[in-house]
Write a protein that holds these residues in place. Structure first.
Motif, PDB file in Angstrom:
ATOM      1  N   ALA A 259       0.815  -1.218   0.000  1.00 52.44           N
ATOM      2  CA  ALA A 259       0.000   0.000   0.000  1.00 52.44           C
ATOM      3  C   ALA A 259       0.845   1.263   0.000  1.00 52.44           C
ATOM      4  O   ALA A 259       0.323   2.357   0.189  1.00 52.44           O
ATOM      5  CB  ALA A 259      -0.916   0.000   1.224  1.00 52.44           C
ATOM      6  N   CYS A 260       2.144   1.103  -0.221  1.00 55.29           N
ATOM      7  CA  CYS A 260       3.017   2.277  -0.300  1.00 55.29           C
ATOM      8  C   CYS A 260       3.827   2.273  -1.590  1.00 55.29           C
ATOM      9  O   CYS A 260       4.658   3.151  -1.814  1.00 55.29           O
ATOM     10  CB  CYS A 260       3.934   2.331   0.921  1.00 55.29           C
ATOM     11  N   GLY A 261       3.620   1.266  -2.424  1.00 55.51           N
ATOM     12  CA  GLY A 261       4.277   1.252  -3.732  1.00 55.51           C
ATOM     13  C   GLY A 261       5.692   0.737  -3.760  1.00 55.51           C
ATOM     14  O   GLY A 261       6.423   0.967  -4.731  1.00 55.51           O
ATOM     15  N   HIS A 262       6.102   0.004  -2.728  1.00 52.63           N
ATOM     16  CA  HIS A 262       7.468  -0.513  -2.730  1.00 52.63           C
ATOM     17  C   HIS A 262       7.660  -1.593  -3.792  1.00 52.63           C
ATOM     18  O   HIS A 262       8.794  -1.853  -4.212  1.00 52.63           O
ATOM     19  CB  HIS A 262       7.843  -1.039  -1.345  1.00 52.63           C
ATOM     20  N   ASP A 263       6.576  -2.213  -4.228  1.00 48.92           N
ATOM     21  CA  ASP A 263       6.661  -3.130  -5.367  1.00 48.92           C
ATOM     22  C   ASP A 263       7.067  -2.370  -6.631  1.00 48.92           C
ATOM     23  O   ASP A 263       7.871  -2.852  -7.439  1.00 48.92           O
ATOM     24  CB  ASP A 263       5.327  -3.856  -5.574  1.00 48.92           C
ATOM     25  N   PHE A 264       6.536  -1.174  -6.782  1.00 54.96           N
ATOM     26  CA  PHE A 264       6.879  -0.286  -7.903  1.00 54.96           C
ATOM     27  C   PHE A 264       8.356   0.108  -7.837  1.00 54.96           C
ATOM     28  O   PHE A 264       9.068   0.101  -8.857  1.00 54.96           O
ATOM     29  CB  PHE A 264       5.973   0.945  -7.822  1.00 54.96           C
ATOM     30  N   HIS A 265       8.823   0.426  -6.655  1.00 53.92           N
ATOM     31  CA  HIS A 265      10.220   0.820  -6.481  1.00 53.92           C
ATOM     32  C   HIS A 265      11.167  -0.335  -6.823  1.00 53.92           C
ATOM     33  O   HIS A 265      12.156  -0.169  -7.555  1.00 53.92           O
ATOM     34  CB  HIS A 265      10.476   1.260  -5.036  1.00 53.92           C
ATOM     35  N   THR A 266      10.846  -1.522  -6.293  1.00 54.24           N
ATOM     36  CA  THR A 266      11.710  -2.685  -6.507  1.00 54.24           C
ATOM     37  C   THR A 266      11.754  -3.093  -7.972  1.00 54.24           C
ATOM     38  O   THR A 266      12.828  -3.390  -8.522  1.00 54.24           O
ATOM     39  CB  THR A 266      11.233  -3.863  -5.644  1.00 54.24           C
ATOM     40  N   ALA A 267      10.597  -3.128  -8.616  1.00 56.25           N
ATOM     41  CA  ALA A 267      10.548  -3.504 -10.034  1.00 56.25           C
ATOM     42  C   ALA A 267      11.339  -2.518 -10.892  1.00 56.25           C
ATOM     43  O   ALA A 267      12.019  -2.905 -11.846  1.00 56.25           O
ATOM     44  CB  ALA A 267       9.102  -3.577 -10.511  1.00 56.25           C
ATOM     45  N   SER A 268      11.256  -1.236 -10.548  1.00 57.91           N
ATOM     46  CA  SER A 268      11.995  -0.209 -11.293  1.00 57.91           C
ATOM     47  C   SER A 268      13.496  -0.417 -11.179  1.00 57.91           C
ATOM     48  O   SER A 268      14.224  -0.330 -12.168  1.00 57.91           O
ATOM     49  CB  SER A 268      11.618   1.185 -10.778  1.00 57.91           C
ATOM     50  N   LEU A 269      13.961  -0.702  -9.961  1.00 50.98           N
ATOM     51  CA  LEU A 269      15.394  -0.898  -9.771  1.00 50.98           C
ATOM     52  C   LEU A 269      15.860  -2.202 -10.411  1.00 50.98           C
ATOM     53  O   LEU A 269      16.969  -2.269 -10.968  1.00 50.98           O
ATOM     54  CB  LEU A 269      15.739  -0.874  -8.287  1.00 50.98           C
ATOM     55  N   LEU A 270      15.033  -3.230 -10.348  1.00 54.85           N
ATOM     56  CA  LEU A 270      15.391  -4.481 -11.014  1.00 54.85           C
ATOM     57  C   LEU A 270      15.589  -4.284 -12.510  1.00 54.85           C
ATOM     58  O   LEU A 270      16.596  -4.736 -13.084  1.00 54.85           O
ATOM     59  CB  LEU A 270      14.305  -5.536 -10.768  1.00 54.85           C
ATOM     60  N   MET A 271      14.648  -3.608 -13.152  1.00 64.82           N
ATOM     61  CA  MET A 271      14.772  -3.403 -14.589  1.00 64.82           C
ATOM     62  C   MET A 271      15.947  -2.482 -14.913  1.00 64.82           C
ATOM     63  O   MET A 271      16.646  -2.682 -15.910  1.00 64.82           O
ATOM     64  CB  MET A 271      13.465  -2.841 -15.159  1.00 64.82           C
ATOM     65  N   ALA A 272      16.175  -1.482 -14.054  1.00 66.52           N
ATOM     66  CA  ALA A 272      17.334  -0.612 -14.255  1.00 66.52           C
ATOM     67  C   ALA A 272      18.627  -1.424 -14.189  1.00 66.52           C
ATOM     68  O   ALA A 272      19.557  -1.201 -14.972  1.00 66.52           O
ATOM     69  CB  ALA A 272      17.345   0.488 -13.205  1.00 66.52           C
ATOM     70  N   ALA A 273      18.684  -2.391 -13.263  1.00 61.70           N
ATOM     71  CA  ALA A 273      19.877  -3.234 -13.152  1.00 61.70           C
ATOM     72  C   ALA A 273      20.103  -4.033 -14.422  1.00 61.70           C
ATOM     73  O   ALA A 273      21.239  -4.162 -14.903  1.00 61.70           O
ATOM     74  CB  ALA A 273      19.727  -4.171 -11.946  1.00 61.70           C
ATOM     75  N   LYS A 274      19.030  -4.569 -14.978  1.00 61.92           N
ATOM     76  CA  LYS A 274      19.162  -5.340 -16.209  1.00 61.92           C
ATOM     77  C   LYS A 274      19.665  -4.469 -17.354  1.00 61.92           C
ATOM     78  O   LYS A 274      20.570  -4.866 -18.109  1.00 61.92           O
ATOM     79  CB  LYS A 274      17.812  -5.953 -16.594  1.00 61.92           C
ATOM     80  N   ILE A 275      19.098  -3.282 -17.488  1.00 62.98           N
ATOM     81  CA  ILE A 275      19.494  -2.370 -18.579  1.00 62.98           C
ATOM     82  C   ILE A 275      20.946  -1.921 -18.405  1.00 62.98           C
ATOM     83  O   ILE A 275      21.726  -1.908 -19.366  1.00 62.98           O
ATOM     84  CB  ILE A 275      18.546  -1.158 -18.625  1.00 62.98           C
ATOM     85  N   LEU A 276      21.303  -1.569 -17.176  1.00 68.69           N
ATOM     86  CA  LEU A 276      22.657  -1.086 -16.928  1.00 68.69           C
ATOM     87  C   LEU A 276      23.690  -2.198 -17.070  1.00 68.69           C
ATOM     88  O   LEU A 276      24.838  -1.941 -17.455  1.00 68.69           O
ATOM     89  CB  LEU A 276      22.734  -0.458 -15.538  1.00 68.69           C
ATOM     90  N   LYS A 277      23.302  -3.428 -16.791  1.00 68.10           N
ATOM     91  CA  LYS A 277      24.217  -4.554 -16.987  1.00 68.10           C
ATOM     92  C   LYS A 277      24.609  -4.662 -18.457  1.00 68.10           C
ATOM     93  O   LYS A 277      25.778  -4.948 -18.789  1.00 68.10           O
ATOM     94  CB  LYS A 277      23.550  -5.852 -16.519  1.00 68.10           C
TER      95      LYS A 277
END
Length: 378
Positions: free
Chosen positions: A94-112
Motif C-alpha cells: 500500500a506504499c508502492g514498494h513493489d513499484f520501487h523494486t521492479a523499477s530498480l530491477l529493470m534498471a539493473a538489467k538495462i545497466l548490466k
C-alpha cells in the motif's frame, strides 16, 4: 525505452504486488530479486541481514554510485479489484514498494547491458524494513556505503500525474521523533476520586498543553507537527486507573527545532506530573533524520531527468523516509515520481499506474550514468 523492458517491469511489479511481505519478513521477495539478478549475470554480496539484496556492476575503477529501492509491505487488507491483488491476507503493498523494486530491477538489467561503457561502478541496494526505519541502518552497518560517492532514490507520489517527477535541493521530508509517556497515579473507585490520584486528568492536561509548544515556541515559518496518536487508560466505567499511557510523534525540518521541542516536552511532562503528585516516565526514539537533498547531486539529477520527464518542484512533506539515513554519510538526491493515484500512501485502495514505470526506470538508468560521468571528471 524498449517496450519489452516496460512490459517485463510491469510483470515483475505485479508479481511483487501479488506476494507482499512485511518488514524483515521479505524472504520470498529477496529470493525473487536474487533469482532475477542471477538470470542477468549480476552477482550480489552475502549479507548478515536475513532479507535484502546488494549487488554491483562495473568493470572499470572509478566512482561508485548507489541506487536504492525499498521492498517491504504493510499490514493492511487490500481493497482493490486488481486481478493481481495481494494473496497474503492482511498484507499489502500500500506504499508502492513493489513499484520501487521492479523499477530498480529493470534498471539493473538495462545497466548490466551497458556495463562496459560505465565510467565506474553502480551499486544496487534492495532494502528491507523501510517502514520500520531499520533497514537502511542495518545495511549501512554492513558497509553498503563503503566507497560510495553519491546515492539516489525515489518514492512514488500519488498526487503527481504520470510523467512528472518532483525534484528539489535541500529539505524534502521531515525528521521524526517518536515518544511515549506513562503516568502513574493511584487507582480508586470512580465514585470516590478523592481517595486516589487520577492520571487521566493529568494526561488530558499534559496533552492539551503540549500543543502550545508548537504554536508558541516554534517559528510559524518552520513546518512542525506534534501529534498524540495513541492513548490508553482504564478498563471500565467505574474505576479510576492507576496508570495512563500515551504516545505520538514530532515532525521537524530543522535540528534546532527538534532539540527545542524535545527539551520543552520533557520539562512539561515531568513538571505537570509533579504538580499533580504523580510520576512520569518518558521515552524517545529518534527515527529518520531529514531527507536533505545535496545541491550538487540534485542539480545533476534535475538536468538529466528533464530530458525525459516534466520536472516540478515538490512541496515539503512531513512524512518520513529512512533513505535519509544514507544521506548522513554520503550526498544524495531523493525524488518523487508521479503515479497518478486518487488514494494516498497506506490506503487500502492504493494503486500505482504502471505507465509510470518507464519514468522510474529512466530515473535510475540515466542519472546513475550522468553521476558516474560527472564524478569521473572530478
Amino acid at each position: 525505452m524498449k517496450e519489452e523492458w516496460i512490459q517485463e517491469a510491469v510483470k515483475m511489479r505485479r508479481t511483487l504486488h501479488r506476494y507482499p511481505e512485511l518488514s524483515e519478513q521479505e524472504f520470498k521477495t529477496t529470493a525473487y530479486i536474487q533469482e532475477k539478478l542471477t538470470e542477468w549475470g549480476i552477482s550480489y554480496r552475502p549479507l548478515k541481514t536475513p532479507t535484502g539484496v546488494v549487488a554491483e556492476i562495473g568493470t572499470k575503477e572509478g566512482p561508485v554510485i548507489a541506487l536504492r529501492a525499498d521492498m517491504d509491505a504493510l499490514p493492511i487488507y487490500e481493497q482493490t479489484d486488481l486481478d493481481y491483488r495481494s494473496e497474503h491476507d492482511g498484507v499489502m503493498h500500500a506504499c508502492g514498494h513493489d513499484f520501487h523494486t521492479a523499477s530498480l530491477l529493470m534498471a539493473a538489467k538495462i545497466l548490466k547491458d551497458k556495463e562496459e561503457s560505465l565510467n565506474g561502478k553502480i551499486r544496487f541496494i534492495f532494502q528491507p524494513a523501510e517502514e520500520m526505519n531499520r533497514g537502511a541502518r542495518a545495511l549501512i552497518a554492513e558497509g553498503v556505503l563503503e566507497g560510495v560517492d553519491a546515492i539516489i532514490g525515489f518514492h512514488n507520489k500519488p498526487e503527481l500525474p504520470v510523467g512528472t517527477i518532483g525534484i528539489k535541493s535541500g529539505p524534502l521530508m521531515a525528521a521524526v521523533g517518536q515518544f511515549s509517556v506513562e503516568l502513574k497515579g493511584v487507582g480508586t473507585h470512580a465514585a470516590a476520586p478523592h481517595n486516589g490520584n487520577d492520571p487521566i486528568v493529568t494526561a488530558c492536561q499534559i496533552i492539551t498543553n503540549l500543543q502550545a509548544i508548537v504554536s508558541r515556541h516554534v517559528s510559524p515559518l518552520s513546518p512542525t507537527v506534534l501529534s498524540i496518536s495513541h492513548i490508553e487508560g482504564g478498563n471500565t466505567w467505574n474505576v479510576i486507573p492507576e496508570r495512563v499511557f500515551f504516545e505520538g510523534t514530532i515532525r521537524t525540518f530543522y535540528k534546532k527545532d527538534q532539540e527545542k521541542i524535545r527539551s520543552l516536552m520533557d520539562h512539561m511532562v515531568h513538571q505537570m506530573a509533579a504538580v499533580y503528585g504523580q510520576e512520569a516516565h518518558m521515552e524517545w526514539i529518534m527515527t529518520p533524520p531529514v531527507v536533505d537533498n545535496d545541491e550538487e547531486v540534485t542539480n545533476i539529477v534535475k538536468e538529466t531527468t528533464e530530458q525525459f520527464a516534466t520536472i516540478v518542484t515538490p512541496e515539503l512533506t512531513l512524512g518520513a523516509e529512512d533513505f535519509a539515513n544514507y544521506m548522513e554519510y554520503v550526498p544524495g538526491c531523493f525524488a518523487f515520481i508521479g503515479t497518478g493515484c486518487p488514494y494516498e500512501w497506506h490506503h487500502p485502495s492504493f494503486v500505482v499506474d504502471d505507465a509510470a514505470l518507464q519514468y522510474a526506470i529512466s530515473y535510475f538508468v540515466e542519472n546513475s550514468q550522468a553521476l558516474l560521468n560527472q564524478y569521473q571528471k572530478g
